[in-house]
Design an enzyme around this catalytic site. Structure first.
Site, PDB file in Angstrom:
ATOM      1  N   CYS A 165     -20.815   0.894   6.563  1.00  0.00           N
ATOM      2  CA  CYS A 165     -20.152   0.409   7.775  1.00  0.00           C
ATOM      3  C   CYS A 165     -18.998   1.369   8.007  1.00  0.00           C
ATOM      4  CB  CYS A 165     -19.648  -1.013   7.535  1.00  0.00           C
ATOM      5  SG  CYS A 165     -18.586  -1.647   8.844  1.00  0.00           S
ATOM      6  N   CYS A 178       0.822  -1.208   0.000  1.00  0.00           N
ATOM      7  CA  CYS A 178       0.000   0.000   0.000  1.00  0.00           C
ATOM      8  C   CYS A 178       0.860   1.263   0.000  1.00  0.00           C
ATOM      9  CB  CYS A 178      -0.920   0.013   1.219  1.00  0.00           C
ATOM     10  SG  CYS A 178      -2.067   1.404   1.145  1.00  0.00           S
ATOM     11  N   CYS A 210      -1.543   1.041  10.610  1.00  0.00           N
ATOM     12  CA  CYS A 210      -1.715  -0.104   9.706  1.00  0.00           C
ATOM     13  C   CYS A 210      -0.389  -0.802   9.426  1.00  0.00           C
ATOM     14  CB  CYS A 210      -2.340   0.376   8.398  1.00  0.00           C
ATOM     15  SG  CYS A 210      -2.575  -0.963   7.211  1.00  0.00           S
ATOM     16  N   CYS A 262     -19.841  -7.401   2.243  1.00  0.00           N
ATOM     17  CA  CYS A 262     -19.364  -6.046   2.545  1.00  0.00           C
ATOM     18  C   CYS A 262     -17.987  -5.910   1.915  1.00  0.00           C
ATOM     19  CB  CYS A 262     -19.274  -5.862   4.058  1.00  0.00           C
ATOM     20  SG  CYS A 262     -18.608  -4.268   4.578  1.00  0.00           S
ATOM     21  N   ARG A 283     -20.009  -3.157  16.353  1.00  0.00           N
ATOM     22  CA  ARG A 283     -19.133  -4.331  16.364  1.00  0.00           C
ATOM     23  C   ARG A 283     -17.888  -4.048  17.179  1.00  0.00           C
ATOM     24  NH1 ARG A 283     -17.697  -4.947  11.048  1.00  0.00           N
ATOM     25  NH2 ARG A 283     -19.944  -4.980  10.940  1.00  0.00           N
ATOM     26  N   CYS A 305      -1.090   5.284   6.635  1.00  0.00           N
ATOM     27  CA  CYS A 305      -1.910   5.198   7.855  1.00  0.00           C
ATOM     28  C   CYS A 305      -1.062   4.613   8.998  1.00  0.00           C
ATOM     29  CB  CYS A 305      -3.126   4.331   7.598  1.00  0.00           C
ATOM     30  SG  CYS A 305      -4.063   4.825   6.128  1.00  0.00           S
ATOM     31  N   CYS A 330     -16.782 -10.150   4.672  1.00  0.00           N
ATOM     32  CA  CYS A 330     -16.170  -8.839   4.430  1.00  0.00           C
ATOM     33  C   CYS A 330     -14.925  -9.030   3.569  1.00  0.00           C
ATOM     34  CB  CYS A 330     -15.775  -8.180   5.749  1.00  0.00           C
ATOM     35  SG  CYS A 330     -17.120  -8.136   6.947  1.00  0.00           S
TER      36      CYS A 330
END
Ligand code: SF4
Length: 338
Positions: free
Chosen positions: A200, A64, A71, A140, A270, A68, A108
């Site tokens: 979500c 990526c 992460c 999702c 959640r 972030c 997901c």
């Protein structure tokens, strides 16, 4: 503070005030059970004692370009994580089979990266129909930044919900990411909503944010009104910029879950990433404010297995429910208000 009065007001359609949010966060240790009881009344109205199980697949890992800070897959992470491009259709189907076996209602599909390329959307859309036909799972997708055209293609293919977390407050966002903005995230969520996708969107608590940031993001999520709000607690992974941050502690995590329930009374809440490492022995108590969990791990970290999660739910006197809010609330003999 009278937590039951707060629950009464929220159940009647009223709002938690910012000062009440502060009081929840600062609630004394001896009030914890009273706070959980009040949050549970709100949860029970909308979700009964049902617990939704979710299962995710890391369909594209590492690689990526974004930064972030939380992460392990980011460009600035030195964590040893698997790196691979979008998995093939067979792997997506195998993941769906595991989700069904785990008692999950929803599958997901998560991809690392700033956002999906058109050819990745093509492949996902092709797989979605097969997954739904074979396993009857709701799907999702969590794919990074999306525009309206891509969101509409996902919706047309049968994707039900889009995950894209706010993660933290607008004011704190620049401290955890410099390669995209909070506004970018809001625009992706707006694209998903316009396309007819359920949303979500949640948070990661424990990134060094202040109390004002916590309340800001709770208020932002109340305005956004996502169908689902994942509440993550930072799992500081070695090799990431936040690796040295201290854990929040399990009782702080419980207060944060209660707070989110009061802000988003009807949403699926959640208890998500970090559940095992941050809540430790208090994990079952999280199901009083929250009504949903992940099983079998997260993107790059392991988590509680499905059998153990089912046992925890049963031991509490709750039940795994794959049917969604309306059915669960009907069983409890209560009406949901949203
Ligand atoms: S959260 Fe997503 S966009 Fe951010 S670094 Fe990780 S994989 Fe990339």
């Amino acid at each position: 503070m009278n937590y039951q009065e707060l629950a009464d007001r929220v159940l009647a359609g009223g709002r938690i005030a910012r000062e009440e949010g502060r009081a929840v966060l600062a609630s004394p240790e001896e009030d914890l059970l009273a706070l959980l009881d009040a949050a549970f009344r709100v949860r029970r109205r909308h979700w009964g004692k049902a617990v939704q199980i979710h299962y995710l697949i890391n369909a594209k890992s590492g690689l990526c370009p974004e930064d972030c800070a939380y992460c392990s897959q980011s460009a600035v992470s030195e964590a040893a994580v698997p790196r691979y491009g979008l998995v093939d259709e067979e792997a997506l189907l195998q993941g769906a089979a595991r989700a069904a076996e785990a008692g999950s209602r929803r599958y997901c599909i998560v991809m690392s990266g700033r956002g999906p390329a058109d050819h990745e959307i093509d492949r996902l859309c092709a797989a979605v129909g097969l997954i739904r036909a074979r396993h009857g799972l709701s799907i999702c997708c969590s794919l990074g930044l999306l525009d309206g055209a891509k969101a509409r293609r996902l919706k047309a293919a049968g994707v039900e919900r889009l995950n894209h977390n706010l993660n933290t407050s607008e004011g704190f966002y620049g401290r955890i990411c410099s390669t995209h903005t909070y506004t970018d995230r809001l625009e992706t969520l707006a694209a998903g909503r316009s396309a007819g996708l359920e949303l979500c969107s949640g948070v990661i608590f424990g990134q060094g944010e202040g109390e004002g940031d916590i309340l800001d993001v709770c208020e932002a999520l109340r305005e956004l009104a996502p169908e689902s709000v994942p509440v993550n607690f930072l799992h500081p992974i070695p090799g990431t910029p936040l690796e040295r941050l201290a854990h929040l502690g399990p009782r702080r995590c419980l207060r944060l879950l209660c707070l989110m329930r009061f802000y988003n009374p009807a949403s699926e809440i959640r208890v998500a990433g970090g559940r095992e490492v941050q809540l430790r022995g208090l994990q079952p108590l999280a199901l009083y404010p929250a009504n949903s969990i992940f099983v079998e791990g997260y993107l790059t970290t392991p988590g509680q297995g499905a059998a153990e999660a089912h046992r925890m739910i049963k031991d509490l006197g709750f039940e795994v429910d794959g049917r969604g809010r309306s059915e669960a609330a009907k069983k409890e003999g209560v009406a949901h208000i949203r």
